[in-house]
Structures are given as structure tokens and as C-alpha cells.
Motif scaffolding. Structure first.
Motif, short mmCIF file in Angstrom:
data_model
loop_
_atom_site.label_atom_id
_atom_site.label_comp_id
_atom_site.label_asym_id
_atom_site.label_seq_id
_atom_site.Cartn_x
_atom_site.Cartn_y
_atom_site.Cartn_z
N PHE A 139 0.83 -1.20 0.00
CA PHE A 139 0.00 0.00 0.00
C PHE A 139 0.87 1.26 0.00
O PHE A 139 0.64 2.17 -0.79
CB PHE A 139 -0.94 -0.01 1.22
CG PHE A 139 -1.68 1.27 1.40
CD1 PHE A 139 -2.74 1.60 0.57
CD2 PHE A 139 -1.32 2.17 2.40
CE1 PHE A 139 -3.42 2.79 0.73
CE2 PHE A 139 -1.99 3.36 2.58
CZ PHE A 139 -3.05 3.67 1.73
N TRP A 140 1.87 1.31 0.89
CA TRP A 140 2.71 2.51 0.98
C TRP A 140 3.58 2.68 -0.27
O TRP A 140 3.81 3.81 -0.70
CB TRP A 140 3.58 2.49 2.24
CG TRP A 140 2.77 2.86 3.45
CD1 TRP A 140 2.42 2.07 4.47
CD2 TRP A 140 2.18 4.14 3.71
NE1 TRP A 140 1.65 2.75 5.38
CE2 TRP A 140 1.49 4.04 4.92
CE3 TRP A 140 2.16 5.35 3.04
CZ2 TRP A 140 0.79 5.10 5.48
CZ3 TRP A 140 1.48 6.42 3.59
CH2 TRP A 140 0.80 6.28 4.80
N LEU A 141 4.02 1.60 -0.84
CA LEU A 141 4.78 1.71 -2.09
C LEU A 141 3.90 2.29 -3.21
O LEU A 141 4.36 3.14 -3.98
CB LEU A 141 5.33 0.36 -2.51
CG LEU A 141 6.51 -0.18 -1.68
CD1 LEU A 141 6.87 -1.59 -2.11
CD2 LEU A 141 7.70 0.75 -1.82
N LEU A 142 2.65 1.84 -3.29
CA LEU A 142 1.73 2.37 -4.31
C LEU A 142 1.43 3.85 -4.05
O LEU A 142 1.36 4.65 -5.00
CB LEU A 142 0.45 1.55 -4.35
CG LEU A 142 0.58 0.15 -4.97
CD1 LEU A 142 -0.74 -0.62 -4.83
CD2 LEU A 142 0.97 0.25 -6.43
N ALA A 170 2.07 9.34 -5.75
CA ALA A 170 2.36 10.71 -5.32
C ALA A 170 3.49 11.29 -6.16
O ALA A 170 3.41 12.44 -6.62
CB ALA A 170 2.72 10.73 -3.84
N VAL A 171 4.54 10.52 -6.37
CA VAL A 171 5.66 10.99 -7.20
C VAL A 171 5.19 11.23 -8.63
O VAL A 171 5.52 12.25 -9.26
CB VAL A 171 6.83 9.98 -7.16
CG1 VAL A 171 7.87 10.30 -8.22
CG2 VAL A 171 7.46 9.96 -5.78
N GLY A 219 6.53 18.88 -13.55
CA GLY A 219 7.44 18.45 -14.61
C GLY A 219 7.64 19.47 -15.71
O GLY A 219 8.78 19.77 -16.08
N PRO A 220 6.55 20.04 -16.26
CA PRO A 220 6.74 21.03 -17.34
C PRO A 220 7.55 22.25 -16.89
O PRO A 220 8.37 22.77 -17.64
CB PRO A 220 5.31 21.44 -17.71
CG PRO A 220 4.49 20.26 -17.34
CD PRO A 220 5.13 19.70 -16.11
#
Length: 88
Positions: A16-19, A24-25, A33-34
Motif C-alpha cells: 500500500f505505501w509503495l503504491l 504521489a511521485v 514536470g513542465p
């Protein structure tokens, strides 16, 4: 020595935390990003322009100048040119 075993709830929490971190990233890269890319392009553009200016300055300072001659050498005068006309 006690050996701890991985529980099912621990594995589920980790996944769950990895997802959550992954999404989020991904979200922040879509959001910022732009702007990051645009700033990187501007920095590269400025760097290229600065290199061009430096190159132009170096070329203007190193322009070729022909060696100067004090006095050109005079050609020997052999005589006057006479134009002959044919008489019929």
C-alpha cells in the motif's frame, strides 16, 4: 533467538505505501514536470547563447590582418608604348 515471520498485514501495508509513494511521485511530476523541463531548457539556451557570444568575441579579436608593405616596389620602365597604325 526469536525469528520473526512476515505477516500478511505487514506485506499488504508495505505494498500500500509503495503504491501511495509511486502515485504521489507520478502526480507531482505531472504537476511540476513542465516547469522543471522549461527551466532546464532555458538554462541550456542561455549556455549556448553565451558560448556563441564568446566565440564571436574571440573571432573578432583574432581577425586576419594582411601584412603591410612599406612601399610597393616600382616596376622598371622600359620605354613608352607606341601604337603603330598601318598605312595602306
Amino acid at each position: 533467538m526469536t525469528m520473526e515471520t512476515a505477516s500478511l498485514t505487514g506485506i499488504i501495508k508495505t505494498i500500500f505505501w509503495l503504491l501511495v509513494i509511486y502515485y504521489a511521485v507520478k502526480f507531482f511530476f505531472k504537476l511540476f514536470g513542465p516547469a522543471i523541463f522549461q527551466s532546464a531548457v532555458k538554462r541550456a539556451e542561455q549556455s549556448i547563447y553565451q558560448q556563441y557570444q564568446n566565440q564571436q568575441q574571440q573571432q573578432s579579436q583574432q581577425q586576419y590582418t594582411a601584412p603591410k608593405q612599406d612601399k610597393p616596389q616600382e616596376k622598371k620602365k622600359i620605354g613608352e608604348y607606341i601604337d603603330f597604325e598601318e598605312i595602306e
